[in-house]
Design a protein around this motif. Structure first.
Motif, mmCIF file in Angstrom:
data_model
loop_
_atom_site.group_PDB
_atom_site.id
_atom_site.type_symbol
_atom_site.label_atom_id
_atom_site.label_comp_id
_atom_site.label_asym_id
_atom_site.label_seq_id
_atom_site.Cartn_x
_atom_site.Cartn_y
_atom_site.Cartn_z
ATOM 1 N N HIS A 16 0.867 -1.052 -0.032
ATOM 2 C CA HIS A 16 0.021 0.091 0.016
ATOM 3 C C HIS A 16 0.768 1.164 0.004
ATOM 4 N N ILE A 17 0.371 2.169 -0.748
ATOM 5 C CA ILE A 17 1.376 3.394 -0.642
ATOM 6 C C ILE A 17 0.395 4.364 0.115
ATOM 7 N N LYS A 18 1.258 4.855 1.078
ATOM 8 C CA LYS A 18 0.422 6.024 1.953
ATOM 9 C C LYS A 18 1.451 7.303 1.845
ATOM 10 N N LEU A 23 3.997 0.612 2.099
ATOM 11 C CA LEU A 23 3.691 -0.373 3.285
ATOM 12 C C LEU A 23 3.527 -1.839 2.815
ATOM 13 N N ILE A 25 2.492 -5.099 2.883
ATOM 14 C CA ILE A 25 1.504 -6.031 3.624
ATOM 15 C C ILE A 25 1.774 -7.262 3.489
ATOM 16 N N PRO A 44 -3.991 -8.980 14.274
ATOM 17 C CA PRO A 44 -3.869 -7.725 14.569
ATOM 18 C C PRO A 44 -4.323 -6.785 13.741
ATOM 19 N N SER A 45 -4.640 -5.779 14.186
ATOM 20 C CA SER A 45 -5.417 -4.650 13.525
ATOM 21 C C SER A 45 -4.324 -4.005 12.451
ATOM 22 N N GLY A 46 -4.692 -3.846 11.352
ATOM 23 C CA GLY A 46 -3.565 -3.593 10.401
ATOM 24 C C GLY A 46 -2.724 -4.623 9.796
ATOM 25 N N SER A 47 -3.054 -5.920 10.160
ATOM 26 C CA SER A 47 -2.312 -6.911 9.451
ATOM 27 C C SER A 47 -2.647 -7.148 7.865
ATOM 28 N N GLY A 48 -3.801 -6.604 7.469
ATOM 29 C CA GLY A 48 -4.012 -6.712 6.098
ATOM 30 C C GLY A 48 -5.193 -7.951 5.765
ATOM 31 N N LYS A 49 -6.020 -8.100 6.743
ATOM 32 C CA LYS A 49 -7.250 -8.908 6.684
ATOM 33 C C LYS A 49 -8.298 -8.329 5.617
ATOM 34 N N THR A 50 -8.551 -6.992 5.668
ATOM 35 C CA THR A 50 -9.472 -6.457 4.663
ATOM 36 C C THR A 50 -8.871 -6.409 3.400
ATOM 37 N N THR A 51 -7.464 -6.086 3.335
ATOM 38 C CA THR A 51 -6.884 -6.130 2.140
ATOM 39 C C THR A 51 -6.867 -7.282 1.343
ATOM 40 N N HIS A 205 -12.636 -10.322 14.726
ATOM 41 C CA HIS A 205 -11.702 -10.231 15.879
ATOM 42 C C HIS A 205 -12.024 -11.169 17.062
ATOM 43 N N VAL B 389 -12.290 0.508 -2.722
ATOM 44 C CA VAL B 389 -11.473 -0.044 -1.512
ATOM 45 C C VAL B 389 -12.151 0.682 -0.371
HETATM 46 N N1 LIG Z 1 -6.358 2.068 0.267
HETATM 47 C C1 LIG Z 1 -5.260 2.158 1.217
HETATM 48 N N2 LIG Z 1 -4.169 2.692 0.968
HETATM 49 C C2 LIG Z 1 -3.094 2.924 1.693
HETATM 50 N N3 LIG Z 1 -3.028 2.245 2.929
HETATM 51 C C3 LIG Z 1 -3.988 1.297 3.211
HETATM 52 C C4 LIG Z 1 -5.044 1.003 2.361
HETATM 53 N N4 LIG Z 1 -5.973 0.293 2.760
HETATM 54 C C5 LIG Z 1 -5.313 -0.134 3.753
HETATM 55 N N5 LIG Z 1 -4.206 0.477 4.044
HETATM 56 C C6 LIG Z 1 -3.163 0.248 5.217
HETATM 57 O O1 LIG Z 1 -2.825 -1.043 4.919
HETATM 58 C C7 LIG Z 1 -2.679 -1.699 6.452
HETATM 59 C C8 LIG Z 1 -3.616 -3.022 6.428
HETATM 60 O O2 LIG Z 1 -5.003 -2.673 6.284
HETATM 61 P P1 LIG Z 1 -6.272 -3.369 6.266
HETATM 62 O O3 LIG Z 1 -7.436 -2.731 6.269
HETATM 63 O O4 LIG Z 1 -5.939 -4.615 5.428
HETATM 64 O O5 LIG Z 1 -6.171 -4.231 7.814
HETATM 65 P P2 LIG Z 1 -6.963 -4.882 8.724
HETATM 66 O O6 LIG Z 1 -6.150 -6.075 9.024
HETATM 67 O O7 LIG Z 1 -8.109 -5.081 8.090
HETATM 68 O O8 LIG Z 1 -7.070 -4.263 10.146
HETATM 69 P P3 LIG Z 1 -8.447 -3.877 11.095
HETATM 70 O O9 LIG Z 1 -8.466 -4.891 12.017
HETATM 71 O O10 LIG Z 1 -8.171 -2.654 11.803
HETATM 72 O O11 LIG Z 1 -9.597 -3.773 10.254
HETATM 73 C C9 LIG Z 1 -3.178 -0.776 7.491
HETATM 74 O O12 LIG Z 1 -1.972 -0.176 8.005
HETATM 75 C C10 LIG Z 1 -3.845 -0.006 6.519
HETATM 76 O O13 LIG Z 1 -3.597 1.539 6.955
#
Ligand SMILES: Nc1ncnc2c1ncn2[C@@H]1O[C@H](COP(=O)(O)OP(=O)(O)OP(=O)(O)O)[C@@H](O)[C@H]1O
Ligand SMILES: [Mg+2]
Lengths: 230, 394
Positions: A16-18, A23, A25, A44-51, A205, B389
């Motif tokens: 991911h580009i922030k 970043l 993942i 954990p939160s931010g581990s990339g599950k939603t991604t 979670h 997204v």
């Molecule tokens: N579109 C995006 N652009 C930049 N960074 C992103 C984007 N989507 C997610 N991220 C970053 O990528 C990392 C993983 O995000 P993701 O949403 O997949 O985590 P998650 O495991 O679903 O977390 P949570 O449990 O909090 O929902 C996070 O650090 C998030 O800030």
């Protein structure tokens, strides 16, 4: 039960580009998901599950690597092809339901069928069946604001299954619900998996929610704790 | 795959059902479009009505003769000698053994406008018997024609309706003399209805213009003879006169004046359209932003980007067409047939009616559709390009 691979992931990398920061993942992920499975993904939160869910559902694309749906590669599809792919193969369930507030339960469930060429009678039949499965037949003319959280999530489930997709992707489907209501929803998902053989991937979670699945995976630092899934 | 129209319809349904969530903005867009359409129609109808009145005034087989270079009757001078030479010109129709030639004087006098209570210029035309005969569609609707050699006048119907003090039998002071209104004449849809008529000799002596005319009207045997008379007069060095058909004469005046209304009307409407366009864009952006969650959800479910695009454009068109309908209805109810007066090319008042036509309505509708499409375009593109997204960030 079939053991055919529904999803195959090869050498998947996702960055991911922030702002100016990249970043990482996933670095080099390989895995299979088999038809008929019910997988809970924790981590954990931010581990990339939603991604991960977004890439599997054709909402997001990997930075490199390949994703196959059955035999077909989906990571290199065009925007329009992905839209068709989602319409035909994927049912989505969200934490906050994402119903259309101005439409009745019935019309919300109807939405995915507007993307098909089914006859009017077939559509009616499918909508009624979906509402029956989630046990909401008596609420079809209600608007979302007239329904409880659990009822709204059941409408959302009916919407996700009405067009008979191959896979259900659920991101924290019980995250907004109390324990008892959450268990009801999880019961519906379990039933869909066991009775109708729906493949389900659910991010959660909640360890108790994960217990409804057949398999719980933990995602951390871009790796699942288990690679060959059966 | 499901038909695009089915998807688009579903999105339009969702958009229109959610208009009540942004009612204020939507209504202001509707009204700004209504206003633009109303103003445009008002100007166009004015221009059309004015044109119609001046066009209706002219006959093809009547030649109007003015001093060369005079744009209007007011600043033309023709001598008795010149008039005599014209009398022996070609193609002139006879009436009871006499050539049908009307030597006329045309003088500006003051009168008070009923609507605004302010003074304005109106024309007093001096004519003889032949002047009345040449104008075929003139009729006395009340009283009688003036008697030659007296200070009697007759008043055009439109002038009577729009100016004070010209009722039948009233005494009016024009210049240094007092006149008596003895008749009302009608000549529907022509400028003559905006005039006063009196005997040519009396007008000439009261206004000290003996032997001088402003214009000569000649009834020709056929329309083509107008050109022959013009050639005849051009070949005589004593006559520095312009000859054209009465129809052309008024058409030229109509063009000059209705152009003015027209060129004032369109820029004003366009300026207002820009304002209304900004309103429409704002409303539609608001609509799109407030439905971000719904739009992205539909896209994720499998709705096409194209359907989202058209859904937004059509919502915009929906709002502007309501506005256009209101604007058109109001313009029609308020202005159609409304009578007013304005300066003609002669710098005297011409009374005319607003004329709404179907063509004008179509123009106004096009304008509103233009506002709808242009106003919806950027917001619609935004709707079609929303990043999917974001679905998990609600
Ligand atoms: N579109 C995006 N652009 C930049 N960074 C992103 C984007 N989507 C997610 N991220 C970053 O990528 C990392 C993983 O995000 P993701 O949403 O997949 O985590 P998650 O495991 O679903 O977390 P949570 O449990 O909090 O929902 C996070 O650090 C998030 O800030
Ligand atoms: Mg997440």
């Amino acid at each position: 039960m079939t053991t055919e691979n529904l999803i195959t992931i090869k050498n998947l990398k996702k960055t991911h580009i922030k702002g100016k920061q990249a970043l990482n993942i996933f670095h080099d992920l390989n895995m299979h998901i088999q038809t008929g499975n019910f997988i809970a993904i924790m981590g954990p939160s931010g581990s990339g599950k939603t991604t991960m869910l977004n890439m599997l559902g054709g909402i997001d694309k990997p930075t490199s690597g390949e994703i196959y749906f059955k035999e077909d590669r989906i990571d290199n599809l065009s925007e329009n092809e992905l839209t068709q792919f989602r319409a035909m193969h994927v049912g989505f369930i969200f934490q906050f339901y994402n119903l259309m507030p101005m439409l009745t339960a019935y019309n919300n469930v109807e939405l995915p069928l507007l993307l098909t060429d089914l006859s009017k009678e077939d559509k009616i039949k499918k909508i009624k069946t979906a509402l029956e499965i989630v046990n909401l037949s008596d609420r079809e003319s209600h608007y979302p604001r007239e329904l409880s959280g659990g009822q709204m999530q059941r409408v959302a489930i009916a919407r996700a299954i009405v067009s008979n997709p191959d896979i259900l992707l659920c991101d924290e489907p019980t995250g907004d619900l109390d324990r008892e209501t959450a268990n009801e929803i999880l019961g519906v998902l379990k039933l869909l998996n066991e009775e109708l053989n729906k493949t389900i991937i659910m991010v959660t979670h909640d360890p108790e929610a994960a217990r409804y699945s057949k398999l719980t995976l933990h995602l951390d630092k871009g790796e699942f704790n288990q690679k060959e899934l059966s | 795959m499901g038909h695009l129209s089915q998807q688009t319809l579903a999105i339009i349904n969702i958009n229109i059902r959610s208009i009540k969530n942004r009612l204020g903005l939507s209504i202001s867009t509707i009204f700004s479009v209504a206003l633009v359409v109303g103003v445009l129609l008002c100007f166009l109808a004015m221009s059309k009505g004015f044109e119609k009145t001046l066009e209706g005034s002219g006959s093809e087989d009547v030649a109007v003769i003015l001093r060369s270079g005079s744009m209007s009757e007011l600043n033309s001078v023709i001598t008795l000698e010149q008039a005599r030479i014209i009398e022996s010109g070609p193609g002139i129709r006879q009436w009871q053994g006499k050539p049908m030639i009307s030597k006329e004087s045309y003088i500006v006098v003051d009168a008070i406008k009923k609507s605004s209570n302010t003074p304005a210029n109106i024309p007093l035309r001096g004519i003889d018997k032949m002047g009345e005969i040449i104008r075929e569609n003139i009729s006395i609707v009340k009283g009688k024609m003036f008697t030659p050699g007296t200070n009697e006048i007759v008043v055009g119907q439109a002038l009577l309706n729009n100016f004070k003090g010209f009722g039948l039998n009233s005494q009016v002071k024009l210049g240094n003399a007092t006149w008596e209104v003895v008749g009302i004449f009608s000549s529907p849809g022509t400028v003559f209805e905006s005039e006063l008529w009196a005997d040519i000799n009396v007008v000439q002596s009261f206004f000290k213009r003996s032997g001088i005319f402003q214009t000569i009207r000649v009834k020709m045997k056929k329309p083509a003879d107008v050109k022959k008379l013009d050639e005849y007069s051009k070949n005589d060095p004593r006559l520095k006169l312009d000859t054209k058909s009465e129809k052309d004469f008024y058409l030229e005046q109509a063009n000059a004046s209705s152009d003015l209304i027209f060129y004032l009307g369109w820029p004003l409407s366009i300026l207002m359209s820009i304002g209304s366009l900004a309103g429409a864009i704002n409303t539609m952006y608001n609509s799109v932003v407030s439905r971000t969650r719904e739009i992205i959800t539909l896209r994720v479910i499998g709705f096409n980007a194209t359907a989202t695009f058209f859904g937004t454009i059509i919502e915009s068109l929906f709002l502007t067409s309501i506005g256009a309908t209101i604007g058109v209805s109001c313009a029609y109810l308020l202005f159609d047939g409304l009578t007013t007066s304005t300066l003609s090319g002669n710098f005297t008042q011409v009374v005319f009616s607003f004329k709404m036509t179907f063509k004008l309505f179509i123009k106004a509708i096009y304008l509103s559709l233009g506002i709808g499409i242009v106003g919806g375009l950027m917001p619609a593109l935004r709707a079609a390009r929303m990043p999917l997204v974001k679905i998990n960030s609600f």
